[in-house]
Scaffold this motif. Structure first.
Motif, PDB file in Angstrom:
ATOM      1  N   LYS A   1       8.880  10.034  10.413  1.00  0.00           N
ATOM      2  CA  LYS A   1       8.361  11.128   9.887  1.00  0.00           C
ATOM      3  C   LYS A   1       7.291  11.991   9.269  1.00  0.00           C
ATOM      4  CE  LYS A   1      10.099  15.963  11.299  1.00  0.00           C
ATOM      5  NZ  LYS A   1      11.273  16.764  11.563  1.00  0.00           N
ATOM      6  N   ASN A   2       6.258  12.423   9.233  1.00  0.00           N
ATOM      7  CA  ASN A   2       5.550  12.967   8.296  1.00  0.00           C
ATOM      8  C   ASN A   2       4.957  12.058   7.406  1.00  0.00           C
ATOM      9  OD1 ASN A   2       6.125  15.591   8.843  1.00  0.00           O
ATOM     10  ND2 ASN A   2       6.881  15.855   7.623  1.00  0.00           N
ATOM     11  N   PHE A   3       4.900  11.209   7.871  1.00  0.00           N
ATOM     12  CA  PHE A   3       4.011   9.408   7.830  1.00  0.00           C
ATOM     13  C   PHE A   3       2.568  10.341   6.855  1.00  0.00           C
ATOM     14  CE2 PHE A   3       1.206   6.735   7.746  1.00  0.00           C
ATOM     15  CZ  PHE A   3       1.912   5.389   7.075  1.00  0.00           C
ATOM     16  N   ARG A   4       1.630   9.989   7.416  1.00  0.00           N
ATOM     17  CA  ARG A   4       0.369  10.525   7.467  1.00  0.00           C
ATOM     18  C   ARG A   4       0.313  11.893   6.485  1.00  0.00           C
ATOM     19  NH1 ARG A   4      -4.300   9.734   6.835  1.00  0.00           N
ATOM     20  NH2 ARG A   4      -5.905  11.946   7.566  1.00  0.00           N
ATOM     21  N   ASP A   5       1.614  12.706   6.116  1.00  0.00           N
ATOM     22  CA  ASP A   5       0.740  13.939   5.146  1.00  0.00           C
ATOM     23  C   ASP A   5       1.712  13.192   3.597  1.00  0.00           C
ATOM     24  OD1 ASP A   5      -0.113  15.815   6.879  1.00  0.00           O
ATOM     25  OD2 ASP A   5       1.865  16.736   7.338  1.00  0.00           O
ATOM     26  N   LEU A   6       2.591  12.549   4.086  1.00  0.00           N
ATOM     27  CA  LEU A   6       3.056  11.854   2.600  1.00  0.00           C
ATOM     28  C   LEU A   6       2.469  10.897   1.886  1.00  0.00           C
ATOM     29  CD1 LEU A   6       5.195  11.999   0.683  1.00  0.00           C
ATOM     30  CD2 LEU A   6       7.165  10.399   1.989  1.00  0.00           C
ATOM     31  N   HIS A   7       2.315   9.946   2.849  1.00  0.00           N
ATOM     32  CA  HIS A   7       1.294   9.347   2.669  1.00  0.00           C
ATOM     33  C   HIS A   7      -0.073   9.817   1.708  1.00  0.00           C
ATOM     34  CE1 HIS A   7      -0.976   5.316   3.307  1.00  0.00           C
ATOM     35  NE2 HIS A   7      -1.779   5.607   2.972  1.00  0.00           N
ATOM     36  N   LEU A   8      -0.721  11.189   1.834  1.00  0.00           N
ATOM     37  CA  LEU A   8      -1.762  11.355   1.347  1.00  0.00           C
ATOM     38  C   LEU A   8      -1.165  11.932   0.340  1.00  0.00           C
ATOM     39  CD1 LEU A   8      -4.027  12.716   4.106  1.00  0.00           C
ATOM     40  CD2 LEU A   8      -4.185  10.981   3.017  1.00  0.00           C
ATOM     41  N   GLN A   9      -0.526  12.160   0.590  1.00  0.00           N
ATOM     42  CA  GLN A   9       0.171  13.528  -1.183  1.00  0.00           C
ATOM     43  C   GLN A   9       0.559  12.385  -1.595  1.00  0.00           C
ATOM     44  OE1 GLN A   9       0.705  16.982  -1.426  1.00  0.00           O
ATOM     45  NE2 GLN A   9       0.836  16.108  -3.396  1.00  0.00           N
ATOM     46  N   LEU A  10       0.646  11.331  -1.807  1.00  0.00           N
ATOM     47  CA  LEU A  10       1.410   9.852  -2.367  1.00  0.00           C
ATOM     48  C   LEU A  10      -0.032   9.991  -3.128  1.00  0.00           C
ATOM     49  CD1 LEU A  10       3.938   8.182  -0.890  1.00  0.00           C
ATOM     50  CD2 LEU A  10       4.947   9.215  -3.284  1.00  0.00           C
ATOM     51  N   ASP A  11      -0.603   9.966  -2.240  1.00  0.00           N
ATOM     52  CA  ASP A  11      -1.715   9.908  -3.262  1.00  0.00           C
ATOM     53  C   ASP A  11      -2.721  10.781  -4.389  1.00  0.00           C
ATOM     54  OD1 ASP A  11      -3.094   6.751  -2.494  1.00  0.00           O
ATOM     55  OD2 ASP A  11      -3.930   7.414  -0.560  1.00  0.00           O
ATOM     56  N   GLU A  12      -2.487  11.886  -3.944  1.00  0.00           N
ATOM     57  CA  GLU A  12      -2.724  12.668  -4.779  1.00  0.00           C
ATOM     58  C   GLU A  12      -1.476  12.604  -5.929  1.00  0.00           C
ATOM     59  OE1 GLU A  12      -2.307  16.677  -3.458  1.00  0.00           O
ATOM     60  OE2 GLU A  12      -2.971  16.351  -1.725  1.00  0.00           O
ATOM     61  N   LEU A  13      -0.168  12.084  -6.097  1.00  0.00           N
ATOM     62  CA  LEU A  13       0.046  11.783  -6.900  1.00  0.00           C
ATOM     63  C   LEU A  13      -0.313  10.295  -8.339  1.00  0.00           C
ATOM     64  CD1 LEU A  13       3.185  11.973  -8.845  1.00  0.00           C
ATOM     65  CD2 LEU A  13       3.939  10.486  -7.043  1.00  0.00           C
ATOM     66  N   VAL A  14      -0.331   9.752  -7.695  1.00  0.00           N
ATOM     67  CA  VAL A  14      -1.025   8.600  -7.796  1.00  0.00           C
ATOM     68  C   VAL A  14      -2.065   8.889  -8.958  1.00  0.00           C
ATOM     69  CG1 VAL A  14      -2.801   5.839  -7.494  1.00  0.00           C
ATOM     70  CG2 VAL A  14      -0.109   6.824  -6.385  1.00  0.00           C
ATOM     71  N   ASP A  15      -3.205   9.779  -8.583  1.00  0.00           N
ATOM     72  CA  ASP A  15      -4.202   9.814  -8.957  1.00  0.00           C
ATOM     73  C   ASP A  15      -3.977  10.888 -10.351  1.00  0.00           C
ATOM     74  OD1 ASP A  15      -6.419   8.555  -7.332  1.00  0.00           O
ATOM     75  OD2 ASP A  15      -6.496  10.677  -6.157  1.00  0.00           O
ATOM     76  N   VAL A  16      -3.374  12.027 -10.309  1.00  0.00           N
ATOM     77  CA  VAL A  16      -2.896  12.776 -11.454  1.00  0.00           C
ATOM     78  C   VAL A  16      -2.236  11.462 -12.174  1.00  0.00           C
ATOM     79  CG1 VAL A  16      -0.450  14.352 -11.739  1.00  0.00           C
ATOM     80  CG2 VAL A  16      -2.582  15.043 -10.247  1.00  0.00           C
ATOM     81  N   ALA A  17      -1.305  10.699 -11.877  1.00  0.00           N
ATOM     82  CA  ALA A  17      -0.411  10.205 -12.538  1.00  0.00           C
ATOM     83  C   ALA A  17      -1.710   9.370 -13.558  1.00  0.00           C
ATOM     84  CB  ALA A  17       0.680   9.072 -12.330  1.00  0.00           C
TER      85      ALA A  17
END
Length: 158
Positions: free
Chosen positions: A46-62
């Motif tokens: 559930k909510n795969f796409r939203d989390l998938h994209l949010q994780l990319d934001e986290l990766v960019d921040v880190a």
């Protein structure tokens, strides 16, 4: 332990203590970046796409903050080490794990990892601030962004 350089510049140079504290932050940020991608690739549910994209934001921040910390180390006459062996040996983050992971479980795991990375920053902050307030300002930005990412990702499970 980090390696300091013998530079001819008369500017401020990090002590071994400051360098080691920043190295701790660096390896945890690199590990967080890698675990963020691990989660990004292996989440399902559930909510795969939203989390998938949010994780990319986290990766960019880190990734951005690890670059900032590494460049600060260089500016202070220190050689940063965020190679795979150093990250594996020095990072304090819990292993994210392998295989598919349900999005709800991934949220809990990844926000836990963000909390661990933030805890490293908080653990070194006061010592860094006492030696180099300018570098402590960089740590404030790291904390701000990590805690924001934790809130955004944690909200997926609310």
């Amino acid at each position: 332990m980090t390696e300091t350089l013998n530079t001819q510049n008369s500017g401020f140079h990090a002590s071994h203590f400051l360098a080691d504290n920043l190295q701790r932050v660096l390896v945890d940020l690199v590990a967080l970046h890698l675990y963020g991608k691990q989660a990004h690739w292996n989440i399902v549910g559930k909510n795969f796409r939203d989390l998938h994209l949010q994780l990319d934001e986290l990766v960019d921040v880190a990734r951005e903050h690890s670059d900032t910390i590494a460049e600060r180390l260089r500016a202070l006459g220190v050689l940063p080490d965020a190679g795979p062996k150093a990250v594996a040996a020095q990072s304090t983050l819990t292993d994210f794990g392998t295989g598919e992971v349900n999005t709800a479980d991934a949220v809990d795991r990844i926000t836990g990892l963000i909390g661990e990375a933030a805890a490293t920053v908080r653990a070194v902050h006061d010592d860094v601030d006492s030696e180099d307030p300018t570098t402590a300002d960089l740590l404030h930005a790291v904390l701000h962004d990590l805690e924001k990412q934790a809130w955004l990702i944690r909200s997926e499970n609310r």
